[in-house]
Design a protein around this motif. Structure first.
Motif, PDB file in Angstrom:
ATOM      1  N   THR B 215      42.636  96.586 -47.318  1.00 23.68           N
ATOM      2  CA  THR B 215      42.693  97.984 -47.514  1.00 23.68           C
ATOM      3  C   THR B 215      44.042  98.535 -47.808  1.00 23.68           C
ATOM      4  OG1 THR B 215      40.655  97.968 -46.402  1.00 23.68           O
ATOM      5  CG2 THR B 215      41.666  99.976 -46.806  1.00 23.68           C
ATOM      6  N   ALA B 216      44.805  98.073 -46.987  1.00 26.62           N
ATOM      7  CA  ALA B 216      46.413  98.357 -46.787  1.00 26.62           C
ATOM      8  C   ALA B 216      47.168  98.186 -48.062  1.00 26.62           C
ATOM      9  CB  ALA B 216      46.961  97.955 -45.762  1.00 26.62           C
ATOM     10  N   CYS B 217      46.795  96.748 -48.573  1.00 25.31           N
ATOM     11  CA  CYS B 217      47.256  96.359 -49.557  1.00 25.31           C
ATOM     12  C   CYS B 217      46.907  97.238 -51.053  1.00 25.31           C
ATOM     13  CB  CYS B 217      46.922  94.951 -50.051  1.00 25.31           C
ATOM     14  SG  CYS B 217      47.823  93.815 -48.837  1.00 25.31           S
ATOM     15  N   LEU B 218      45.671  97.493 -51.118  1.00 22.26           N
ATOM     16  CA  LEU B 218      44.984  98.131 -51.929  1.00 22.26           C
ATOM     17  C   LEU B 218      45.642  99.735 -52.193  1.00 22.26           C
ATOM     18  CD1 LEU B 218      43.152  98.512 -54.461  1.00 22.26           C
ATOM     19  CD2 LEU B 218      41.256  99.185 -52.724  1.00 22.26           C
ATOM     20  N   VAL B 219      45.460 100.209 -51.021  1.00 24.15           N
ATOM     21  CA  VAL B 219      46.023 101.731 -50.759  1.00 24.15           C
ATOM     22  C   VAL B 219      47.574 101.904 -51.391  1.00 24.15           C
ATOM     23  CG1 VAL B 219      46.884 103.811 -49.221  1.00 24.15           C
ATOM     24  CG2 VAL B 219      44.429 102.624 -49.134  1.00 24.15           C
ATOM     25  N   LEU B 220      48.338 100.998 -51.079  1.00 24.86           N
ATOM     26  CA  LEU B 220      49.830 100.864 -51.295  1.00 24.86           C
ATOM     27  C   LEU B 220      50.061 100.606 -52.971  1.00 24.86           C
ATOM     28  CD1 LEU B 220      52.835 101.540 -50.825  1.00 24.86           C
ATOM     29  CD2 LEU B 220      53.059  98.982 -50.014  1.00 24.86           C
ATOM     30  N   ALA B 221      49.288  99.630 -53.168  1.00 27.22           N
ATOM     31  CA  ALA B 221      49.548  99.072 -54.605  1.00 27.22           C
ATOM     32  C   ALA B 221      48.741 100.111 -55.815  1.00 27.22           C
ATOM     33  CB  ALA B 221      48.601  97.753 -54.995  1.00 27.22           C
ATOM     34  N   ALA B 222      47.819 100.678 -55.424  1.00 30.28           N
ATOM     35  CA  ALA B 222      47.175 101.769 -56.325  1.00 30.28           C
ATOM     36  C   ALA B 222      47.944 102.701 -56.095  1.00 30.28           C
ATOM     37  CB  ALA B 222      45.786 101.996 -55.866  1.00 30.28           C
ATOM     38  N   SER B 223      48.598 103.468 -54.931  1.00 31.53           N
ATOM     39  CA  SER B 223      49.552 104.662 -55.076  1.00 31.53           C
ATOM     40  C   SER B 223      50.706 104.160 -55.870  1.00 31.53           C
ATOM     41  CB  SER B 223      49.893 104.838 -53.587  1.00 31.53           C
ATOM     42  OG  SER B 223      48.847 105.002 -52.847  1.00 31.53           O
ATOM     43  N   GLY B 224      51.231 103.003 -55.950  1.00 26.97           N
ATOM     44  CA  GLY B 224      52.396 102.706 -56.482  1.00 26.97           C
ATOM     45  C   GLY B 224      51.924 102.725 -58.305  1.00 26.97           C
ATOM     46  N   GLU B 225      50.657 102.263 -58.579  1.00 27.62           N
ATOM     47  CA  GLU B 225      50.331 102.163 -59.970  1.00 27.62           C
ATOM     48  C   GLU B 225      50.172 103.610 -60.634  1.00 27.62           C
ATOM     49  OE1 GLU B 225      47.403  99.295 -60.622  1.00 27.62           O
ATOM     50  OE2 GLU B 225      46.446 100.599 -62.236  1.00 27.62           O
ATOM     51  N   LEU B 226      49.611 104.555 -59.698  1.00 24.05           N
ATOM     52  CA  LEU B 226      49.408 105.800 -60.112  1.00 24.05           C
ATOM     53  C   LEU B 226      50.859 106.426 -60.500  1.00 24.05           C
ATOM     54  CD1 LEU B 226      46.469 106.796 -57.786  1.00 24.05           C
ATOM     55  CD2 LEU B 226      46.179 106.697 -60.330  1.00 24.05           C
ATOM     56  N   VAL B 227      51.700 106.266 -59.455  1.00 22.55           N
ATOM     57  CA  VAL B 227      52.858 107.078 -59.588  1.00 22.55           C
ATOM     58  C   VAL B 227      53.816 106.321 -60.928  1.00 22.55           C
ATOM     59  CG1 VAL B 227      55.190 107.007 -58.435  1.00 22.55           C
ATOM     60  CG2 VAL B 227      53.241 107.720 -57.191  1.00 22.55           C
ATOM     61  N   ALA B 228      53.547 105.217 -60.992  1.00 21.64           N
ATOM     62  CA  ALA B 228      54.432 104.578 -61.948  1.00 21.64           C
ATOM     63  C   ALA B 228      53.959 105.180 -63.346  1.00 21.64           C
ATOM     64  CB  ALA B 228      54.351 103.019 -62.043  1.00 21.64           C
ATOM     65  N   GLN B 229      52.720 105.451 -63.480  1.00 23.10           N
ATOM     66  CA  GLN B 229      52.172 106.042 -64.696  1.00 23.10           C
ATOM     67  C   GLN B 229      52.626 107.225 -65.193  1.00 23.10           C
ATOM     68  OE1 GLN B 229      47.809 106.133 -63.672  1.00 23.10           O
ATOM     69  NE2 GLN B 229      47.588 103.799 -64.138  1.00 23.10           N
ATOM     70  N   GLN B 230      53.153 107.822 -64.181  1.00 27.87           N
ATOM     71  CA  GLN B 230      53.893 109.276 -64.631  1.00 27.87           C
ATOM     72  C   GLN B 230      55.295 109.198 -64.762  1.00 27.87           C
ATOM     73  OE1 GLN B 230      51.643 111.817 -64.269  1.00 27.87           O
ATOM     74  NE2 GLN B 230      50.399 110.340 -63.822  1.00 27.87           N
ATOM     75  N   LEU B 231      55.957 107.847 -64.530  1.00 28.80           N
ATOM     76  CA  LEU B 231      57.191 107.803 -64.992  1.00 28.80           C
ATOM     77  C   LEU B 231      57.598 107.431 -66.336  1.00 28.80           C
ATOM     78  CD1 LEU B 231      58.659 105.990 -61.720  1.00 28.80           C
ATOM     79  CD2 LEU B 231      58.761 108.498 -62.467  1.00 28.80           C
ATOM     80  N   THR B 232      58.447 107.962 -67.213  1.00 29.40           N
ATOM     81  CA  THR B 232      58.891 107.596 -68.538  1.00 29.40           C
ATOM     82  C   THR B 232      59.902 106.436 -68.670  1.00 29.40           C
ATOM     83  OG1 THR B 232      60.609 109.363 -68.436  1.00 29.40           O
ATOM     84  CG2 THR B 232      58.244 109.821 -69.380  1.00 29.40           C
ATOM     85  N   ALA B 233      60.490 105.751 -67.739  1.00 31.39           N
ATOM     86  CA  ALA B 233      61.201 105.068 -67.740  1.00 31.39           C
ATOM     87  C   ALA B 233      61.173 104.144 -66.093  1.00 31.39           C
ATOM     88  CB  ALA B 233      62.691 105.401 -68.042  1.00 31.39           C
ATOM     89  N   SER B 234      62.102 103.105 -66.299  1.00 37.35           N
ATOM     90  CA  SER B 234      62.118 102.200 -64.911  1.00 37.35           C
ATOM     91  C   SER B 234      62.976 102.818 -64.092  1.00 37.35           C
ATOM     92  CB  SER B 234      62.526 100.887 -65.316  1.00 37.35           C
ATOM     93  OG  SER B 234      62.697 100.060 -64.159  1.00 37.35           O
TER      94      SER B 234
END
Lengths: 262, 262, 262
Positions: B215-234
């Motif tokens: 659950t810890a892995c999923l919460v962090l990985a999903a949070s990061g994925e959601l956040v990365a979708q908002q960023l236009t560049a690296s």
């Protein structure tokens, strides 16, 4: 409270020597710098003398203390006392950890501290009053915050800032309360550490510690409140970035229009 | 995997005691706080007993170890074992630095660790399998990541998280894989350290370490994925700020719609 | 100056070993990572040998030195010399604190340092020239910055970077000056520390330290200047976040169009 001290501080750019908590040290250094002070950190007792000489004031933070660091705190504190440089103590977690309580009491017995800045759990512990501290957090307690702060101030003959949703500032006799702020301060680790070091910066500006302590509380609380108004959700890391930005931009005039202080 | 644990964690606000890596400690503290846990850091062995008493769980990170800190790790770990408090170990760079490998093996011989969280290079080293670790990075290796994680888990009778683009979680028998995430995790120093401490926070919520670790892995990985979708560049630093914000906002419902777990 | 070194660096991903300042260590690690290097930090002398073996270059920062750390610096530096790995020294506050000056002189007597990176106050102190340093800041002095840098370089037979609004780079004979930048670098604590470690990363890319040092100065100064143009006010913390983002995105072509170097 005297907002002209902010202008004085920026003109003076005082050096604040920090015996720091390594968790929050970057925020503290950048916050001091943004406000208009000049931070310096030291970890080695052999440079204590020169560090105190160049410093305007000293902030001692128990956040990640070690035996080595406690010795350094004692030496730096005594040198600051001898040189007449104000000392701030941040007694992190003394309400939760008996070892830290003893360290704080030993320091307070061997040094004169000008201002103690802590949360309710920490100040209640030093005042010898009942409270349920929780780790680094204030915890839950019932009690008159003003009475707790005043008892602590009288016990150690110094100013006390009991910070939280309302900051209580007292020199044992006079009392001020700052009602500005935002719940985001509790969501960002190190808000208290930052306040302690900002208080140290303000102590360099004048002779009345009570005035300086209040002004530091107001400047930080108002800056946080202004920044929080711009955030559409509870974003603790964005808040921390915007707060340090704001410390470099905030003006006495801006604070005057919104301050809630009694 | 059980996303209700996130709700439990936030209601419980467990204290996580960290023997920390000073490089990443601020991110770890703020990440724990944002998620809904209460971080505390300690560097002095004399307060070990009281620290373990108030803590729900312990995270031991080898990132910037010293001889003094290793002694503290051993004492804190044993006290946690005696008190039945879960222990997470983050074996930073044990695949690249033989001294660290020996320290990790000594700790694992004298303590029971509940979860080991490392990258492929670190977990392979502890499993006694071949891999080319590179400094603090996973490095390049060929090998079955599930086999590596499982071998490590069986060797030390614990849960293992081998984190990377896919996180492999195993208790030696059961296996889960979390495919959520973003390459930005590799671009931000301390993503692994943060995961280790978040795992410690989730261990406080229940009795099944395997469930909590996933659950810890999923919460962090999903949070990061959601956040990365908002960023236009690296943008690795913007990502780090947004990630901590997201940890305070993310909901089980939001994660459920996007999770890729097997 | 050779901007192709940036491309080389990113292809090579060199490991930079840092004996770090705990105030700025997170920024340094993330800045190195964003640029395309691989940071590693160590605090324990017993792992010195393996750390130097895996490292491409070493950066020694005096920012929060302790007696223990000074011993580690000496051992790591000598091992790096023996292995032919370049060493950068960041002599934080040697102009203000006599103890630090003696430590720096002792290190420079027992090691060969390839590049010294400091502000005017620090480089003047090492050059044996007059200057009014102020804490960690450059302070105010009158003097020819090129002469100061050159004197220091000749004294210690190395490259010197005297950084500030203009960066002066010299190997004692050749001189370069980078005029790019922004005042925001002075408002963010640790800009100098970051530069020192970026210089170490560039030293891994070739044999001409003077070229590598210039290129590092230009890449950081230009990245900062580009980022500052996007900010509508003096926001030191937003600047720090955007700067690290920019280090991962900036291209040689982008820098070429704006560089002011002589």
């Amino acid at each position: 409270m005297d907002l002209k001290l902010l202008t004085t501080l920026r003109a003076q750019n005082p050096i604040v020597l920090n015996i720091a908590n390594f968790v929050t040290v970057a925020d503290v250094a950048n916050g001091l710098n943004a406000l208009g002070a000049s931070p310096i950190m030291s970890a080695e007792v052999q440079e204590a003398d020169a560090m105190v000489q160049i410093a305007g004031t000293v902030c001692i933070n128990l956040g990640t203390l070690t035996e080595l660091q406690i010795n350094q705190m004692r030496v730096v504190g005594k040198l600051a006392n001898q040189a007449g440089k104000p000392v701030v103590l941040d007694p992190v977690a003394v309400g939760a950890i008996p070892y830290r309580y003893r360290v704080a009491r030993d320091l307070l017995a061997s040094l004169h501290v000008d201002v103690i800045r802590g949360n309710a759990g920490e100040i209640a512990a030093l005042a010898g009053l009942d409270w349920q501290a929780k780790g680094i957090d204030a915890g839950a307690g019932h009690g008159d915050l003003v009475h707790i702060a005043q008892t602590c101030a009288q016990r150690f003959d110094c100013c006390v800032i009991l910070s939280g949703p309302t900051d209580v500032i007292t020199d044992g006799t006079r009392i001020a309360q700052v009602h500005n702020g935002t719940p985001l301060f509790q969501q960002h680790v190190g808000s208290g550490d930052l306040l302690s070091s900002l208080v140290a910066a303000f102590l360099a500006t004048g002779n009345d510690n009570f005035e300086a302590a209040q002004t530091a509380c107001l400047v930080l609380a108002a800056s946080g409140e202004l920044v929080a108004q711009q955030l559409t959700a509870s974003r603790p890391a964005s808040f921390a970035v915007a707060l340090i930005d704001k410390l470099s931009l905030v003006t006495p005039a801006e604070i005057e229009t919104m301050m809630k202080i009694e």
